[in-house]
Every structure is written in structure tokens, then in C-alpha cells.
Design a protein around this motif. Sequence first.
Motif, PDB file in Angstrom:
ATOM      1  N   ASP A 185      42.768  55.184  41.641  1.00 37.98           N
ATOM      2  CA  ASP A 185      42.880  53.760  41.365  1.00 37.98           C
ATOM      3  C   ASP A 185      42.138  52.947  42.409  1.00 37.98           C
ATOM      4  OD1 ASP A 185      46.304  54.032  40.179  1.00 37.98           O
ATOM      5  OD2 ASP A 185      44.380  54.290  39.155  1.00 37.98           O
ATOM      6  N   TRP A 197      30.629  45.809  41.285  1.00 35.90           N
ATOM      7  CA  TRP A 197      29.938  45.207  40.154  1.00 35.90           C
ATOM      8  C   TRP A 197      30.228  43.715  40.023  1.00 35.90           C
ATOM      9  CZ3 TRP A 197      26.122  47.395  37.559  1.00 35.90           C
ATOM     10  CH2 TRP A 197      25.998  48.778  37.575  1.00 35.90           C
ATOM     11  N   ILE A 198      31.495  43.334  40.208  1.00 39.25           N
ATOM     12  CA  ILE A 198      31.901  41.940  39.990  1.00 39.25           C
ATOM     13  C   ILE A 198      31.650  41.065  41.210  1.00 39.25           C
ATOM     14  CG2 ILE A 198      33.879  40.455  39.448  1.00 39.25           C
ATOM     15  CD1 ILE A 198      35.096  42.811  37.948  1.00 39.25           C
ATOM     16  N   LYS A 258      34.819  50.201  42.871  1.00 37.72           N
ATOM     17  CA  LYS A 258      33.679  50.154  41.951  1.00 37.72           C
ATOM     18  C   LYS A 258      33.650  48.845  41.170  1.00 37.72           C
ATOM     19  CE  LYS A 258      33.263  55.158  41.269  1.00 37.72           C
ATOM     20  NZ  LYS A 258      33.387  56.265  40.291  1.00 37.72           N
ATOM     21  N   GLN A 259      34.835  48.378  40.768  1.00 35.41           N
ATOM     22  CA  GLN A 259      34.900  47.114  40.037  1.00 35.41           C
ATOM     23  C   GLN A 259      34.394  45.956  40.900  1.00 35.41           C
ATOM     24  OE1 GLN A 259      39.029  46.987  38.884  1.00 35.41           O
ATOM     25  NE2 GLN A 259      38.643  47.970  36.908  1.00 35.41           N
ATOM     26  N   TRP A 260      34.817  45.938  42.168  1.00 34.83           N
ATOM     27  CA  TRP A 260      34.383  44.857  43.057  1.00 34.83           C
ATOM     28  C   TRP A 260      32.900  44.957  43.411  1.00 34.83           C
ATOM     29  CZ3 TRP A 260      36.288  40.375  43.785  1.00 34.83           C
ATOM     30  CH2 TRP A 260      37.657  40.146  43.631  1.00 34.83           C
ATOM     31  N   LEU A 287      38.465  53.126  41.778  1.00 30.27           N
ATOM     32  CA  LEU A 287      38.126  52.313  40.608  1.00 30.27           C
ATOM     33  C   LEU A 287      38.040  50.840  40.990  1.00 30.27           C
ATOM     34  CD1 LEU A 287      37.601  52.230  37.583  1.00 30.27           C
ATOM     35  CD2 LEU A 287      40.079  52.047  37.222  1.00 30.27           C
ATOM     36  N   ARG A 288      38.979  50.383  41.803  1.00 24.71           N
ATOM     37  CA  ARG A 288      38.965  48.984  42.243  1.00 24.71           C
ATOM     38  C   ARG A 288      37.724  48.681  43.074  1.00 24.71           C
ATOM     39  NH1 ARG A 288      45.226  47.979  44.211  1.00 24.71           N
ATOM     40  NH2 ARG A 288      46.197  48.170  42.136  1.00 24.71           N
TER      41      ARG A 288
END
Length: 289
Positions: free
Chosen positions: A2, A12-13, A8-10, A5-6
Motif C-alpha cells: 500500500d 504521477w499526481i 507511485k500515485q504521488w 502504491l501511494r
Amino acid sequence: MDKNLRVKQWIWIGPPLIMVSLLTLVVLSYAVYLGVHDVNLLKKNFSYTGFGNFVKIWHDARAWSSVWKTVKFVFIGTLLEAILGLALALYLHKDFKLRKITRSLLLIPMIMTPVVSALIWRIFYDPYSGIINYLLGIIGLGGKHDWLGNPDMALYSLIITDIWQWTPFVFLILASGLDSLPAEPYEAAKVDGASRFNTFWHITLPLLKPVILIAVMLRVIDSIKTFDLIYVMTRGGPALKTETLNMYTYVQGMNNFNISYASALSISITIVLTILFVYFYKNVIAQKN
């Protein structure tokens, strides 16, 4: 997992979010700077005025007149768009042969740019060669009605154009909401012998209310910002009868070169939109979820 994943999300975002935030902060900060100064492009010297420009708004009769026209434009347009959008969503929720084609055709006004829509409707409203007067003549209501030149009709003509273009947007949101409603309450209502109206009033409407409120909120915010439609069709005329607050801000900034007062008006609009969004979210939408 998790945590990765967070991250990787940050990755991109994060960059686009930071860029948009910085750009918004810079633009807003400069608007505030202009709003608290006396900045006129026809003058060489700029002076600090504090909240003078904001105080001026309260005593500006033309500004308050434009506020009233904005409220009228937003209220009538959004109300009718919500009613028509809901009616279309309910009707096209049924299964029939041309359902998908009909849904697609309904979206055409929404995907057109407001400038193109405004130009098309200017032709429709033409008092001499417009199709609206022609159709009215066929049913015995003919006459050279000057839809955009008549002070009593101009604002309502703009509202009709706005409804034509943005009702499909409300329909799209409500149709998606209808497709996501659970089937169990309807099955229970059918077993109990509930009528169509009772099913709609006691099941569909309560379940769909959060979606309706979101659609209304988005349309209210967007309607307040409407500029291109009004500029192309009437430019605030005739006799300032269609001069909304956004249009008045443009006149102050681009025609009168009073950049500081235009900035103060823009900031005031931004504050109103922020308050509306916070109110809708906290007191209406969040409570329904």
C-alpha cells in the motif's frame, strides 16, 4: 504494498498538482495585488488604496444591477436545466431501439464551443431571416420579433440558449446516476404494487438527490462564470439588460482600462463561488452520503 502504491500515485499526481497550485497561487496573488491598488492603464502612477476598490463595489449601482441579472440568469437557467435533464434521463432510461443513438445526439449541444453555439443562435434569433420567427409565422404568431434587441426579451433569449447547450450536461450526470441505482428497492416496490409516481417520488428521487445536487452545483458555478455566450450574442446590451457581473468585469478591465476595479470584481466572484461550493459540499452533499 500500500505504501509503494501511494508513492507511485504521488509521483504521477504530485508534479501536475504542484504546478496547478503554484499557477493558481501566483495568479490569485497578483489579482489581489491589483485589487488593493489603483491600477488604470491610462495612468502612469499606481497607488495603494487598500480595500477601496472592494468598498466601491458596495456603492456601485451598476455592479448590483449586474448581480441581479446574474442571479436571474443562473436561477432560471439552472432550474429549467435540472428539470429537463431529469425528465430526459428518466425517459431515456427505458429500453428502446434508438436509445443509444438518441443519447449520443443529445450530447451534441454540450460538445459545441459556447462561441459557436452563440453564433448559431444569433442566426436563429435574427428578426428578419431567423428560423424562430419563421416557425412562429407558420403557426400564426409571426412578426419581426427582435429577440436580442428587445430589452424585455434579450436576457430570456440568452437563458434559452444556455438551456439548449447545457441541459445535456445535466442529463448525462443524472443518466449515469440512474444507471447506478440499486435494483432491490424497485423490486420491493413492484411487489407492493406501488404506482410509477410513488416509486419515483419515494425511491428514485431520494436516491438520486445527491447526484442532482452535484449537477446543480456544477451548473450554478459554471453559469455564474458565463461570459463568451453573452459577449458574442449581446455584449451586455441592449441598454445593459444582459450585462451580468462577469460582463461588467470585462467592461471595467478591457473597455475602461480600470484593471484594479476589474480585479476586485473578479476576486469578489471567486469568493462567492468558493462560499457556494463549501456550502453545497458541507451542508448538502456531505450530509446525503
